[in-house]
Design a protein around this motif. Structure first.
Motif, PDB file in Angstrom:
ATOM      1  N   VAL A 199       4.353  -7.479   3.020  1.00 43.43           N
ATOM      2  CA  VAL A 199       4.644  -8.817   2.486  1.00 43.43           C
ATOM      3  C   VAL A 199       6.131  -8.929   2.149  1.00 43.43           C
ATOM      4  CG1 VAL A 199       2.308  -9.072   1.543  1.00 43.43           C
ATOM      5  CG2 VAL A 199       4.121  -8.132   0.105  1.00 43.43           C
ATOM      6  N   PRO A 200       6.644 -10.149   1.958  1.00 46.32           N
ATOM      7  CA  PRO A 200       8.032 -10.290   1.517  1.00 46.32           C
ATOM      8  C   PRO A 200       8.277  -9.503   0.218  1.00 46.32           C
ATOM      9  CG  PRO A 200       7.179 -12.406   2.203  1.00 46.32           C
ATOM     10  CD  PRO A 200       6.014 -11.462   2.173  1.00 46.32           C
ATOM     11  N   LYS A 201       9.476  -8.928   0.101  1.00 45.88           N
ATOM     12  CA  LYS A 201       9.800  -8.122  -1.087  1.00 45.88           C
ATOM     13  C   LYS A 201       9.633  -8.903  -2.380  1.00 45.88           C
ATOM     14  CE  LYS A 201      12.896  -4.518   0.529  1.00 45.88           C
ATOM     15  NZ  LYS A 201      14.253  -3.978   0.432  1.00 45.88           N
ATOM     16  N   SER A 202       9.947 -10.199  -2.365  1.00 45.43           N
ATOM     17  CA  SER A 202       9.791 -10.999  -3.583  1.00 45.43           C
ATOM     18  C   SER A 202       8.317 -11.089  -3.979  1.00 45.43           C
ATOM     19  CB  SER A 202      10.394 -12.389  -3.409  1.00 45.43           C
ATOM     20  OG  SER A 202       9.881 -13.017  -2.253  1.00 45.43           O
ATOM     21  N   VAL A 203       7.425 -11.180  -3.004  1.00 45.51           N
ATOM     22  CA  VAL A 203       5.981 -11.187  -3.270  1.00 45.51           C
ATOM     23  C   VAL A 203       5.557  -9.806  -3.762  1.00 45.51           C
ATOM     24  CG1 VAL A 203       3.693 -11.443  -2.220  1.00 45.51           C
ATOM     25  CG2 VAL A 203       5.536 -13.023  -1.606  1.00 45.51           C
ATOM     26  N   TYR A 204       6.107  -8.758  -3.143  1.00 47.93           N
ATOM     27  CA  TYR A 204       5.817  -7.384  -3.555  1.00 47.93           C
ATOM     28  C   TYR A 204       6.157  -7.205  -5.041  1.00 47.93           C
ATOM     29  CZ  TYR A 204       6.247  -2.299  -3.909  1.00 47.93           C
ATOM     30  OH  TYR A 204       6.123  -0.991  -4.305  1.00 47.93           O
ATOM     31  N   ARG A 205       7.372  -7.626  -5.425  1.00 54.34           N
ATOM     32  CA  ARG A 205       7.807  -7.463  -6.825  1.00 54.34           C
ATOM     33  C   ARG A 205       6.890  -8.238  -7.766  1.00 54.34           C
ATOM     34  NH1 ARG A 205      12.956  -7.709  -4.259  1.00 54.34           N
ATOM     35  NH2 ARG A 205      13.076  -9.955  -4.558  1.00 54.34           N
ATOM     36  N   SER A 236       0.803  -1.224   0.000  1.00 50.53           N
ATOM     37  CA  SER A 236       0.000   0.000   0.000  1.00 50.53           C
ATOM     38  C   SER A 236       0.835   1.273   0.000  1.00 50.53           C
ATOM     39  CB  SER A 236      -0.933   0.022   1.214  1.00 50.53           C
ATOM     40  OG  SER A 236      -1.826  -1.067   1.158  1.00 50.53           O
ATOM     41  N   CYS A 237       1.845   1.337   0.890  1.00 59.94           N
ATOM     42  CA  CYS A 237       2.576   2.607   1.044  1.00 59.94           C
ATOM     43  C   CYS A 237       4.063   2.513   0.720  1.00 59.94           C
ATOM     44  CB  CYS A 237       2.378   3.153   2.456  1.00 59.94           C
ATOM     45  SG  CYS A 237       3.223   2.208   3.748  1.00 59.94           S
ATOM     46  N   GLY A 238       4.599   1.296   0.499  1.00 60.04           N
ATOM     47  CA  GLY A 238       6.004   1.142   0.147  1.00 60.04           C
ATOM     48  C   GLY A 238       6.957   1.068   1.332  1.00 60.04           C
ATOM     49  N   PHE A 239       6.442   1.097   2.573  1.00 59.43           N
ATOM     50  CA  PHE A 239       7.277   0.991   3.767  1.00 59.43           C
ATOM     51  C   PHE A 239       8.083  -0.307   3.700  1.00 59.43           C
ATOM     52  CE2 PHE A 239       7.828  -0.717   8.081  1.00 59.43           C
ATOM     53  CZ  PHE A 239       8.530   0.326   8.676  1.00 59.43           C
ATOM     54  N   GLU A 240       9.353  -0.254   4.141  1.00 58.69           N
ATOM     55  CA  GLU A 240      10.220  -1.432   4.132  1.00 58.69           C
ATOM     56  C   GLU A 240      10.702  -1.753   5.532  1.00 58.69           C
ATOM     57  OE1 GLU A 240      13.247  -1.625   1.100  1.00 58.69           O
ATOM     58  OE2 GLU A 240      12.100  -0.315  -0.222  1.00 58.69           O
ATOM     59  N   ASP A 241      10.806  -3.053   5.819  1.00 54.73           N
ATOM     60  CA  ASP A 241      11.243  -3.520   7.124  1.00 54.73           C
ATOM     61  C   ASP A 241      11.764  -4.942   6.965  1.00 54.73           C
ATOM     62  OD1 ASP A 241      11.725  -3.456   9.846  1.00 54.73           O
ATOM     63  OD2 ASP A 241       9.621  -3.552  10.438  1.00 54.73           O
ATOM     64  N   ASP A 242      12.319  -5.499   8.024  1.00 52.75           N
ATOM     65  CA  ASP A 242      12.747  -6.893   8.045  1.00 52.75           C
ATOM     66  C   ASP A 242      12.003  -7.601   9.162  1.00 52.75           C
ATOM     67  OD1 ASP A 242      14.687  -6.660   6.013  1.00 52.75           O
ATOM     68  OD2 ASP A 242      16.205  -5.988   7.432  1.00 52.75           O
ATOM     69  N   LYS A 244       1.514 -11.923   5.587  1.00 53.13           N
ATOM     70  CA  LYS A 244       0.813 -10.676   5.256  1.00 53.13           C
ATOM     71  C   LYS A 244       0.608  -9.980   6.593  1.00 53.13           C
ATOM     72  CE  LYS A 244      -1.754 -13.458   2.828  1.00 53.13           C
ATOM     73  NZ  LYS A 244      -2.713 -14.229   2.207  1.00 53.13           N
ATOM     74  N   LEU A 245       1.504  -9.062   6.895  1.00 51.33           N
ATOM     75  CA  LEU A 245       1.530  -8.440   8.210  1.00 51.33           C
ATOM     76  C   LEU A 245       0.969  -7.030   8.162  1.00 51.33           C
ATOM     77  CD1 LEU A 245       5.154  -9.608   9.077  1.00 51.33           C
ATOM     78  CD2 LEU A 245       3.013 -10.755   9.640  1.00 51.33           C
ATOM     79  N   GLU A 246       0.623  -6.523   9.330  1.00 55.92           N
ATOM     80  CA  GLU A 246       0.134  -5.139   9.419  1.00 55.92           C
ATOM     81  C   GLU A 246       1.314  -4.189   9.310  1.00 55.92           C
ATOM     82  OE1 GLU A 246      -1.723  -2.233  12.742  1.00 55.92           O
ATOM     83  OE2 GLU A 246      -2.742  -4.161  12.489  1.00 55.92           O
ATOM     84  N   CYS A 247       1.199  -3.243   8.405  1.00 52.86           N
ATOM     85  CA  CYS A 247       2.247  -2.253   8.190  1.00 52.86           C
ATOM     86  C   CYS A 247       2.220  -1.225   9.330  1.00 52.86           C
ATOM     87  CB  CYS A 247       2.031  -1.555   6.841  1.00 52.86           C
ATOM     88  SG  CYS A 247       3.217  -0.224   6.527  1.00 52.86           S
ATOM     89  N   PRO A 248       3.364  -0.980   9.971  1.00 57.88           N
ATOM     90  CA  PRO A 248       3.390  -0.003  11.055  1.00 57.88           C
ATOM     91  C   PRO A 248       3.207   1.439  10.568  1.00 57.88           C
ATOM     92  CG  PRO A 248       5.593  -0.878  10.679  1.00 57.88           C
ATOM     93  CD  PRO A 248       4.651  -1.646   9.795  1.00 57.88           C
TER      94      PRO A 248
END
Length: 106
Positions: free
Chosen positions: A95-101, A58-64, A83-87
């Motif tokens: 979601v994992p970056k590979s899923v995002y891509r 949704s917003c492009g936020f990145e985390d590990d 599929k986690l809640e974005c802070p």
């Protein structure tokens, strides 16, 4: 640092530094209330952290996320990937970056 696939998404592993290993051993000993692990001996071991790089659809936020925690989440939910809640935006689209891509390319 190494990269591998875990359940269809990328997992990044890196060896901890000597200082990180000593801090982790000390934290463990503090938690146990005794000197269960010798920090200097633990610092000699090869210890790795494995994380799953995440990105919000949704917003492009990145985390590990810690790989072990992701595996627990997958076992509990039966999902193929987390599929986690974005802070940042509060939506359940982290979601994992590979899923995002994959999802952004379609």
């Amino acid at each position: 640092m190494s990269r591998k696939k875990g359940k269809g998404f990328e997992v990044v592993s890196r060896e901890l530094t000597r200082e990180e290993k000593i801090a982790r051993a000390n934290d463990y000993n503090d938690f146990c209330g005794e000197k269960a692990i010798d920090p200097e001996e633990y610092a000699k071991e090869k210890v790795y952290d494995s994380v799953v790089p995440l990105k919000c659809l949704s917003c492009g936020f990145e985390d590990d996320a810690d790989f072990e925690e992701v595996l627990e989440w997958l076992d509990m939910t039966g999902e193929d990937y987390p599929k986690l809640e974005c802070p940042q935006c509060g939506k359940e689209t982290l979601v994992p970056k590979s899923v995002y891509r994959e999802k952004k390319s379609t």
